[in-house]
Design a protein around this motif. Structure first.
Motif, short mmCIF file in Angstrom:
data_model
loop_
_atom_site.label_atom_id
_atom_site.label_comp_id
_atom_site.label_asym_id
_atom_site.label_seq_id
_atom_site.Cartn_x
_atom_site.Cartn_y
_atom_site.Cartn_z
N SER A 52 0.73 -0.93 -0.42
CA SER A 52 -0.31 0.01 0.22
C SER A 52 1.12 1.28 0.09
O SER A 52 1.99 1.23 0.59
N ILE A 53 0.66 2.33 -0.90
CA ILE A 53 1.14 3.19 -1.05
C ILE A 53 1.17 4.19 0.51
O ILE A 53 1.60 4.56 0.54
N THR A 54 -0.54 4.29 1.07
CA THR A 54 -1.12 5.24 1.77
C THR A 54 -0.24 4.92 3.43
O THR A 54 0.37 5.33 4.05
N ASP A 55 -0.04 3.48 3.21
CA ASP A 55 0.82 3.18 4.84
C ASP A 55 2.20 2.51 4.31
O ASP A 55 3.06 1.95 5.73
N GLY A 56 2.44 2.22 3.49
CA GLY A 56 3.78 1.51 2.94
C GLY A 56 4.47 0.21 3.97
O GLY A 56 5.44 -0.26 3.51
N VAL A 57 3.15 -0.70 4.71
CA VAL A 57 3.38 -2.02 5.43
C VAL A 57 2.27 -2.83 4.24
O VAL A 57 2.18 -4.25 4.32
N THR A 58 0.73 -2.63 4.55
CA THR A 58 -0.18 -3.84 3.50
C THR A 58 0.04 -4.05 2.38
O THR A 58 0.46 -3.29 1.98
N THR A 59 0.06 -5.43 2.75
CA THR A 59 0.07 -5.98 1.38
C THR A 59 -1.34 -6.23 0.72
O THR A 59 -1.34 -6.61 1.17
N MET A 60 -0.99 -5.71 -0.22
CA MET A 60 -2.12 -5.72 -1.61
C MET A 60 -2.24 -6.45 -2.57
O MET A 60 -0.83 -6.60 -2.64
N ALA A 61 -3.24 -7.28 -3.24
CA ALA A 61 -3.34 -7.67 -4.36
C ALA A 61 -4.67 -7.74 -5.23
O ALA A 61 -5.54 -7.78 -4.48
N GLU A 62 -3.98 -7.51 -6.38
CA GLU A 62 -5.41 -7.46 -7.23
C GLU A 62 -5.42 -8.28 -8.21
O GLU A 62 -4.31 -9.06 -8.74
N ILE A 63 -6.74 -9.06 -8.51
CA ILE A 63 -6.76 -9.53 -9.92
C ILE A 63 -6.37 -9.15 -11.17
O ILE A 63 -7.40 -8.15 -11.27
N GLY A 64 -5.99 -9.58 -12.11
CA GLY A 64 -6.33 -9.51 -13.64
C GLY A 64 -7.63 -9.93 -14.47
O GLY A 64 -7.32 -10.84 -14.71
N TRP A 65 -8.49 -9.07 -13.91
CA TRP A 65 -10.03 -10.53 -14.19
C TRP A 65 -10.19 -9.95 -16.10
O TRP A 65 -9.85 -11.33 -16.29
N GLN A 66 -9.84 -9.07 -16.80
CA GLN A 66 -9.69 -9.15 -18.42
C GLN A 66 -8.93 -10.72 -18.69
O GLN A 66 -9.29 -11.34 -19.38
#
Length: 133
Positions: A52-66
């Motif tokens: 996360s660019i907000t807190d610099g510690v939270t791991t975030m993941a996204e799915i490439g749906w298309q």
């Protein structure tokens, strides 16, 4: 990308979707179905993680749906009919990818139709109750 054995993968996917009900619903449907996020080929190709660019510690993941649906349509993601239907429905909710409800809802078993109904209600704004361990 966090691995399938890593309990942080669902948390990272949910963190990235947080606050956007249709995205939360699609991610939640895929996690609840428990197939796609655990497949290494799906993780390697379609799940992208970062911090996360907000807190610099939270791991975030996204799915490439298309990209996932394109691969599915091209025959590059072998799966059962039920797994295909869930991926298409989740992609429609989360990624806005058109899906035929006539084709995808036909043949879904009782457990999975309950997951789909929960996801639709979530997209509408009714979040599911948190599970208590």
């Amino acid at each position: 990308t966090p691995s399938s054995a890593d309990p942080s993968l669902p948390a990272a996917l949910r963190a990235c979707a947080r606050g956007i009900y249709p995205l939360e619903a699609g991610v939640g449907l895929l996690i609840s179905h428990a197939c796609w996020p655990h497949r290494q080929d799906f993780q390697d190709e379609f799940i992208h993680a970062g911090i996360s660019i907000t807190d610099g510690v939270t791991t975030m993941a996204e799915i490439g749906w298309q990209a996932a649906i394109t691969a599915l349509d091209a025959g590059h993601l072998p799966c059962s009919g039920g797994e295909e239907r869930i991926l298409r429905l989740a992609s429609s909710l989360a990624g806005g990818i058109p899906v035929s409800l006539r084709d995808t809802l036909t043949g879904i078993d009782h457990r999975n139709i309950e997951l789909v109904i929960t996801a639709i209600l979530h997209a509408w704004g009714q979040r599911p109750e948190p599970e208590i361990p």
